[in-house]
Every structure is written in structure tokens, then in C-alpha cells.
Scaffold this motif. Structure first.
Motif, mmCIF file in Angstrom:
data_model
loop_
_atom_site.group_PDB
_atom_site.id
_atom_site.type_symbol
_atom_site.label_atom_id
_atom_site.label_comp_id
_atom_site.label_asym_id
_atom_site.label_seq_id
_atom_site.Cartn_x
_atom_site.Cartn_y
_atom_site.Cartn_z
ATOM 1 N N GLN A 131 0.840 -1.192 0.000
ATOM 2 C CA GLN A 131 0.000 0.000 0.000
ATOM 3 C C GLN A 131 0.878 1.247 0.000
ATOM 4 O O GLN A 131 2.051 1.197 0.334
ATOM 5 N N ARG A 132 0.295 2.370 -0.350
ATOM 6 C CA ARG A 132 1.047 3.613 -0.440
ATOM 7 C C ARG A 132 1.139 4.338 0.894
ATOM 8 O O ARG A 132 2.107 5.006 1.178
ATOM 9 N N GLN A 133 0.108 4.241 1.706
ATOM 10 C CA GLN A 133 0.083 4.961 2.969
ATOM 11 C C GLN A 133 1.038 4.338 3.978
ATOM 12 O O GLN A 133 1.039 3.115 4.171
ATOM 13 N N HIS A 134 1.860 5.152 4.619
ATOM 14 C CA HIS A 134 2.774 4.662 5.644
ATOM 15 C C HIS A 134 2.058 4.710 6.987
ATOM 16 O O HIS A 134 1.690 5.774 7.477
ATOM 17 N N LEU A 135 1.860 3.545 7.607
ATOM 18 C CA LEU A 135 1.095 3.457 8.845
ATOM 19 C C LEU A 135 1.975 3.425 10.086
ATOM 20 O O LEU A 135 1.468 3.348 11.190
ATOM 21 N N GLY A 136 3.268 3.474 9.895
ATOM 22 C CA GLY A 136 4.151 3.558 11.047
ATOM 23 C C GLY A 136 5.191 2.457 11.097
ATOM 24 O O GLY A 136 4.947 1.321 10.700
ATOM 25 N N ALA A 137 6.358 2.816 11.588
ATOM 26 C CA ALA A 137 7.450 1.873 11.804
ATOM 27 C C ALA A 137 8.106 2.217 13.127
ATOM 28 O O ALA A 137 8.055 3.353 13.596
ATOM 29 N N ALA A 138 8.713 1.207 13.751
ATOM 30 C CA ALA A 138 9.360 1.415 15.038
ATOM 31 C C ALA A 138 10.606 0.553 15.121
ATOM 32 O O ALA A 138 10.765 -0.429 14.383
ATOM 33 N N VAL A 139 11.485 0.925 16.061
ATOM 34 C CA VAL A 139 12.730 0.176 16.247
ATOM 35 C C VAL A 139 13.048 0.110 17.731
ATOM 36 O O VAL A 139 12.774 1.051 18.488
ATOM 37 N N ALA A 140 13.605 -1.025 18.153
ATOM 38 C CA ALA A 140 14.085 -1.186 19.531
ATOM 39 C C ALA A 140 15.530 -1.668 19.456
ATOM 40 O O ALA A 140 15.795 -2.760 18.951
ATOM 41 N N GLU A 141 16.460 -0.840 19.934
ATOM 42 C CA GLU A 141 17.894 -1.185 19.938
ATOM 43 C C GLU A 141 18.191 -1.942 21.223
ATOM 44 O O GLU A 141 18.552 -1.373 22.252
ATOM 45 N N ILE A 142 18.027 -3.268 21.179
ATOM 46 C CA ILE A 142 18.138 -4.120 22.351
ATOM 47 C C ILE A 142 19.559 -4.108 22.914
ATOM 48 O O ILE A 142 20.534 -4.221 22.177
ATOM 49 N N SER A 143 19.664 -3.975 24.248
ATOM 50 C CA SER A 143 20.987 -3.950 24.858
ATOM 51 C C SER A 143 20.919 -4.531 26.268
ATOM 52 O O SER A 143 19.969 -4.300 27.011
ATOM 53 N N GLY A 144 21.932 -5.312 26.604
ATOM 54 C CA GLY A 144 22.084 -5.860 27.946
ATOM 55 C C GLY A 144 23.563 -6.026 28.238
ATOM 56 O O GLY A 144 24.412 -5.555 27.479
ATOM 57 N N ARG A 145 23.899 -6.720 29.307
ATOM 58 C CA ARG A 145 25.304 -6.866 29.677
ATOM 59 C C ARG A 145 26.095 -7.583 28.595
ATOM 60 O O ARG A 145 27.213 -7.192 28.248
ATOM 61 N N PHE A 146 25.521 -8.654 28.067
ATOM 62 C CA PHE A 146 26.197 -9.422 27.028
ATOM 63 C C PHE A 146 25.414 -9.479 25.722
ATOM 64 O O PHE A 146 25.918 -9.985 24.720
#
Length: 275
Positions: free
Chosen positions: A83-98
Motif C-alpha cells: 500500500q502507499r500509505q505509511h502506517l508507522g514503523a518502530a525500532v528497539a535497539e536491544i541492549s544488555g550486559r552481554f
């Protein structure tokens, strides 16, 4: 497999990458490596150092293909091909000790969300993946609150008709500690989870079927070992930056530098020539 008519192997998305191209030879190398049935090449722009593709592959797979040319590549924007309409995007930059990784979400239509990611540093086996209600990392993953559950349903698996919206099942790490995943979800809405958190847990999620003792925060999958605030991500052609205005880090070097705070500045001041 997601409930409904769509299959994950049929979902094609449009992806934009910044690629460190400096000459026409670089362009030829990019076109050659993307000359596959798995990728539809939309455009390669040397002046803007931009490559746009349509593919049923995940973003990490396409980025890895681009980097076999010897040129660094950075994911810049995501769009739904259907589709042409952008309904949203998201990102999670996961981080922990290791543990470190990236989870990306793209709203394909009003009822279907694509969730994909790569997480490294895990012990081999299954690990629960959940959206939690708070975007609070002040005490690490333990301050993220309970699973996001706006309808007060019981804990379940990601394909169950009734479950927490935040129940995303398990991701599975191979012997090298890497988990890659790509699936569809008909409960998650990108616009509802911006500012909440994504958590990877120590153990396997029983998806409400194991009969084990559970906690409201962690279910049966143990404590969170890596987490991130879910942030809004750019759609196609919505992110034109080549360097961060605050400290000059290039888009290609972002993966090597802490995202923010004192650790980022210490890294830059310690060895600015490494960028």
C-alpha cells in the motif's frame, strides 16, 4: 505463522539503505550482489549514496548482502509494498550486559504488523520476547513493568486468539548465540507501543501452557536480560541524515558507538580517529 490469510514468506517490504558508495564500480558491485530472485532492486543512487530494494527477506539479510561488497551499509527507512500509505514503523535497539540486537516493526495495514530482528550474545535455545508496558530503563529491564496487556487477557502464545498484546512468543538462538526472526502479528499496533519497551528474557516463555509458576512481570521466562525503549522509526525517504548533528558520527559508524549518554561521548573522545 500469523492468524489470517497472509504468510510471512509472501510479505514483501520496501527498504532504504545508505551505502558508502564512492564510484560507479561501487554501484556495479551493489547491483551484482542484489541480482537475485530474492530481491527486486528499485534504485541505486551514487550521489545520495542510497539503495532502495523490495524484498521478502529481512532487513538484516539484505544489509549483510550489501556489505559483502566491502562497503558499509545502514538501514534508513522501511515501507509496506502492499500500500502507499505509511502506517508507522518502530525500532528497539536491544541492549544488555552481554546481549545486543535490533528489533524492527512495520505496520503493514490496520490489522497486521511485521516484526523482525537479530539479537546476538544469547545462550543457545529459546528466549521469551515481550513488549512491556513502560519505557523505563532506570533499573534495567526490571523497571519496564508488566507485559503490555490493555485488554486484561491471560498470558498466551503469539498466535493465540486471546493473549497479552505484548506476548510475542520465543526467539531461538543458534549455537553462535544469534537469534534471527521475522513474523507477522495481528495484535500489535505500532502507534500503541511507541515509548513502551521490548524485552528479551533469560529463558523460554511457556506461552501460558507450561503450568509453571509465573510472575506478572516476567511470566515463566525468567528475568529480562536485554531491553530497549520502542522508538519511532523512519519510513521511506524520511531520514536523510549522513552524520549525527550533535557529535559527527556517521550513519555507517552508529553500530560501533553507544547510542547515547556518557558512554557514547567517552567512546568518541577516546578514539575519534576510529570513526
Amino acid at each position: 505463522q500469523c492468524p489470517g490469510t497472509f504468510r510471512i514468506m509472501d510479505v514483501q517490504t520496501e527498504m532504504e539503505f545508505a551505502v558508502e558508495m564512492t564510484c560507479n564500480g561501487c554501484v556495479d558491485s551493489v547491483k551484482k550482489v542484489l541480482n537475485t530472485d530474492l530481491v527486486d532492486l528499485v534504485s541505486v543512487d551514487l550521489d545520495k549514496q542510497r539503495v532502495v530494494v523490495k524484498s521478502k527477506l529481512g532487513f538484516q539479510q539484505v544489509q549483510d548482502m550489501l556489505e559483502t561488497t566491502g562497503k558499509r551499509a545502514a538501514f534508513m527507512g522501511h515501507g509496506a509494498s502492499m500500500q502507499r500509505q505509511h502506517l508507522g514503523a518502530a525500532v528497539a535497539e536491544i541492549s544488555g550486559r552481554f546481549v545486543k540486537g535490533v528489533v524492527r516493526l512495520l505496520q503493514l495495514d490496520q490489522n497486521l504488523c511485521l516484526i523482525e530482528g537479530t539479537v546476538d550474545g544469547l545462550s543457545p535455545g529459546k528466549h521469551g520476547l515481550n513488549i512491556h508496558e513502560f519505557g523505563d530503563l532506570s533499573d534495567g529491564c526490571s523497571s519496564c513493568g508488566e507485559h503490555y496487556n490493555p485488554y486484561n487477557y491471560k498470558h498466551g502464545g503469539k498466535n493465540d486468539a486471546q493473549r497479552h498484546v505484548g506476548d510475542l512468543g520465543n526467539i531461538e538462538a543458534r549455537s553462535n548465540g544469534r537469534a534471527t526472526f521475522r513474523f507477522l502479528d495481528d495484535k500489535v499496533k505500532v502507534w500503541e507501543i511507541i515509548g513502551r519497551s521490548m524485552v528479551v528474557h533469560e529463558g523460554e516463555d511457556d506461552e501460558g501452557k507450561g503450568g509453571r509458576e509465573t510472575s506478572k512481570i516476567n511470566g515463566a521466562s525468567g528475568p529480562g536480560i536485554a531491553c530497549a525503549i520502542v522508538a519511532r522509526s523512519a519510513g521511506l525517504f524520511q531520514n536523510n541524515k549522513q552524520t549525527c548533528a550533535c557529535d559527527g558520527v556517521s550513519v555507517w559508524d552508529e553500530r560501533n558507538v553507544p547510542l547515547a549518554g556518557a558512554e557514547r561521548m567517552l567512546y568518541i573522545r577516546k578514539d575519534p580517529n576510529s570513526l
